[in-house]
Design an enzyme around this catalytic site. Structure first.
Site, PDB file in Angstrom:
ATOM      1  N   GLU A 298      -8.745   4.243   2.397  1.00 23.35           N
ATOM      2  CA  GLU A 298      -9.620   3.065   2.346  1.00 23.35           C
ATOM      3  C   GLU A 298      -8.784   1.786   2.478  1.00 23.35           C
ATOM      4  OE1 GLU A 298     -13.001   2.169   2.171  1.00 23.35           O
ATOM      5  OE2 GLU A 298     -13.164   4.221   2.884  1.00 23.35           O
ATOM      6  N   GLU A 299      -7.644   1.753   1.779  1.00 20.89           N
ATOM      7  CA  GLU A 299      -6.766   0.585   1.870  1.00 20.89           C
ATOM      8  C   GLU A 299      -6.295   0.361   3.300  1.00 20.89           C
ATOM      9  OE1 GLU A 299      -3.393   0.685  -0.766  1.00 20.89           O
ATOM     10  OE2 GLU A 299      -4.666   0.617  -2.547  1.00 20.89           O
ATOM     11  N   VAL A 300      -5.789   1.430   3.951  1.00 26.04           N
ATOM     12  CA  VAL A 300      -5.248   1.258   5.297  1.00 26.04           C
ATOM     13  C   VAL A 300      -6.356   0.847   6.271  1.00 26.04           C
ATOM     14  CG1 VAL A 300      -5.356   3.640   6.197  1.00 26.04           C
ATOM     15  CG2 VAL A 300      -3.510   2.135   6.912  1.00 26.04           C
TER      16      VAL A 300
ATOM     17  N   SER B 185       0.866  -1.180   0.000  1.00 20.23           N
ATOM     18  CA  SER B 185       0.000   0.000   0.000  1.00 20.23           C
ATOM     19  C   SER B 185       0.899   1.224   0.000  1.00 20.23           C
ATOM     20  CB  SER B 185      -0.902   0.001   1.236  1.00 20.23           C
ATOM     21  OG  SER B 185      -1.707   1.161   1.262  1.00 20.23           O
TER      22      SER B 185
END
Length: 158
Positions: free
Chosen positions: A84-86, A16
């Site tokens: 959003e990824e984290v 990420s």
């Protein structure tokens, strides 16, 4: 023998990162080193196929990974997609025992967890877009706080 309902892990590592900050520097070297050592790594520019629905593909890749390496750079929090990824990575850490390894690339973990400097400015901008009390912003702040409290690597000056 009954099959397990546990989803199969496809990737060894999910990366990420905020592309503009690290894609052509640190990330390129890290990805090459992982690849040369036989570590199957999800990096969006390598694994996303034309026509794939990006959000579905990325969230699935996080769930199908053993380890998530989050490269926090100065502009990471300016991307709602990175946030959003984290958030999903931290949910998978709790629910699916995903191992999370943060890399603080020219940022201090206190900035990540406490919303200082560029992170504070980026979150304020997201609050003006999504609303100060929006569930998205609350999830992102919690995820940043939690991951900022993890032990990781601090890289400055390359």
């Amino acid at each position: 023998m009954a099959s397990s309902s546990k989803p199969e892990k496809i990737y060894d590592v999910f990366l990420s990162f905020r592309g503009a900050d690290v894609r052509k520097t640190f990330l390129g070297h890290l990805y090459k080193a992982l690849d040369q050592n036989g570590i199957y790594t999800f990096r969006d520019s390598e694994e996303l196929r034309k026509g794939d629905h990006i959000s579905t593909t990325l969230m699935k890749a996080i769930e199908e990974s053993c380890i998530a390496v989050i490269i926090f750079s100065e502009d990471y929090a300016s991307s709602w997609w990175c946030l959003e990824e984290v958030a999903r990575i931290m949910e998978c850490k709790e629910q699916k025992k995903l191992t999370v390894l943060p890399v603080f690339y020219d940022v201090d973990p206190r900035e990540v967890r406490g919303g200082r400097e560029s992170y504070r400015r980026a979150l304020a901008k997201h609050e003006s877009t999504f609303g100060k009390d929006s569930e998205e912003v609350k999830r992102w702040k919690k995820a940043l706080f939690d991951v900022g409290n993890l032990s990781g690597w601090h890289l400055n000056d390359g």
